[in-house]
Design an enzyme around this catalytic site. Sequence first.
Site, PDB file in Angstrom:
ATOM      1  N   ARG A 116       0.823  -1.209   0.000  1.00 21.35           N
ATOM      2  CA  ARG A 116       0.000   0.000   0.000  1.00 21.35           C
ATOM      3  C   ARG A 116       0.854   1.254   0.000  1.00 21.35           C
ATOM      4  NH1 ARG A 116      -3.958  -1.206   4.958  1.00 21.35           N
ATOM      5  NH2 ARG A 116      -1.979  -2.011   5.732  1.00 21.35           N
TER       6      ARG A 116
ATOM      7  N   ARG B  82      -4.343 -14.547   4.483  1.00 18.97           N
ATOM      8  CA  ARG B  82      -5.689 -14.835   4.955  1.00 18.97           C
ATOM      9  C   ARG B  82      -6.508 -15.382   3.797  1.00 18.97           C
ATOM     10  NH1 ARG B  82      -4.242 -14.835   9.393  1.00 18.97           N
ATOM     11  NH2 ARG B  82      -5.040 -13.744  11.232  1.00 18.97           N
TER      12      ARG B  82
ATOM     13  N   GLU C 292     -12.521 -21.120   5.658  1.00 17.09           N
ATOM     14  CA  GLU C 292     -11.891 -22.217   6.387  1.00 17.09           C
ATOM     15  C   GLU C 292     -12.581 -22.429   7.744  1.00 17.09           C
ATOM     16  OE1 GLU C 292      -8.075 -20.249   8.566  1.00 17.09           O
ATOM     17  OE2 GLU C 292      -7.868 -20.403   6.385  1.00 17.09           O
TER      18      GLU C 292
ATOM     19  N   HIS D 217      -3.656 -23.957   7.972  1.00 12.66           N
ATOM     20  CA  HIS D 217      -3.445 -22.705   8.696  1.00 12.66           C
ATOM     21  C   HIS D 217      -2.484 -22.922   9.876  1.00 12.66           C
ATOM     22  CE1 HIS D 217      -5.503 -18.573   9.489  1.00 12.66           C
ATOM     23  NE2 HIS D 217      -4.248 -18.552   9.877  1.00 12.66           N
ATOM     24  N   ILE D 218      -1.287 -23.383   9.560  1.00 14.46           N
ATOM     25  CA  ILE D 218      -0.322 -23.735  10.603  1.00 14.46           C
ATOM     26  C   ILE D 218       0.993 -22.964  10.476  1.00 14.46           C
ATOM     27  CG2 ILE D 218      -1.252 -26.031  11.058  1.00 14.46           C
ATOM     28  CD1 ILE D 218       0.937 -27.170   9.198  1.00 14.46           C
TER      29      ILE D 218
END
Length: 328
Positions: free
Chosen positions: A178, A239, A268, A286-287
């Site tokens: 950004r 994400r 998820e 997601h680890i």
Amino acid sequence: MKPRVLVARAVPPAVTERLRRHFEVEDNPGNAVWSPAELAARLQGCQGLFATNSERIDAPLLDACPELRVVANMVVGYNHVDVAACTARGVLVTNTPDVLTETTADFGFALMLAAARRMAEGERLLRRGEWKQWSFDMLTGSDVHGATLGILGMGRIGQAIARRGALGFGMKVIYHNRSRLAVEVEAGLGARYVGKDELLAQSDHLVLVLPYTAQSHHAIGGAELARMKPSATLTNIARGGIVDDAALALALREQRIAAAGLDVFEGEPALHPALLELPNVVLTPHIASATVATRRAMAELAADNLIAALTGGVPPTPVNPEVRVRPA
């Protein structure tokens, strides 16, 4: 009388015991994921919530729990929390940055390597008993050393990945963010700022490390995938929802990009069923921050925030620091 807090998921017993020294604690040793209604019921009379990304903190929940004053998240991202609604109701939100940066960068780099070098495909082939002989083109993937590493989102974790690529693997690092980093930071990382289109077109290995917001929803969709090299890989440790998983599955099936490594997914723990059918994607649940030391540090920092906020101290990592919590 001690303030009451709710610990929404199972955490190390030592952390729970530490909280008990300050609060009346209801914990969740069974690690159940509570429904919104059950969470609201359990939060009645509580001033603090020790939360994870499993709990949705929104206006209806806050209105149902008027005594709540602090939401201490044991995660970095907080897209599951309506921060504006919390701020409007005088509820402090905290998170756990920094303590997982290097661990998550390690994992992101490993996931990128696994996708580029087709490691998951090779393991599955072995487990099926299909490796019978050597051939020069068996499971040939793409080099990582000397390749162009593209990073979308150049915060703490993005910078840690850039260091690994430039210093450890001699990669050319380009990034889009950004806002552009300071020139001296870029120089230290060996990274060059580019526009998003150039990032997509030039990256041999693209890693996503940007926060999820309404603006970043489906930041990588069909149009963006079409700009990538057919030989490129995509790694998402940011994400779910940043990538349009349906569009990615189609691009992988049609070999419009070579491979992907995914640790996060839209909706998820559910994931797009087409991803399960593809050989050229490495899937992990997601680890990225999942080491014993890092998860313990995350839990301890969340506890630090909760204790400070409800006992008159200064929370180390507030998300909405303009909220001031009076000691309960």
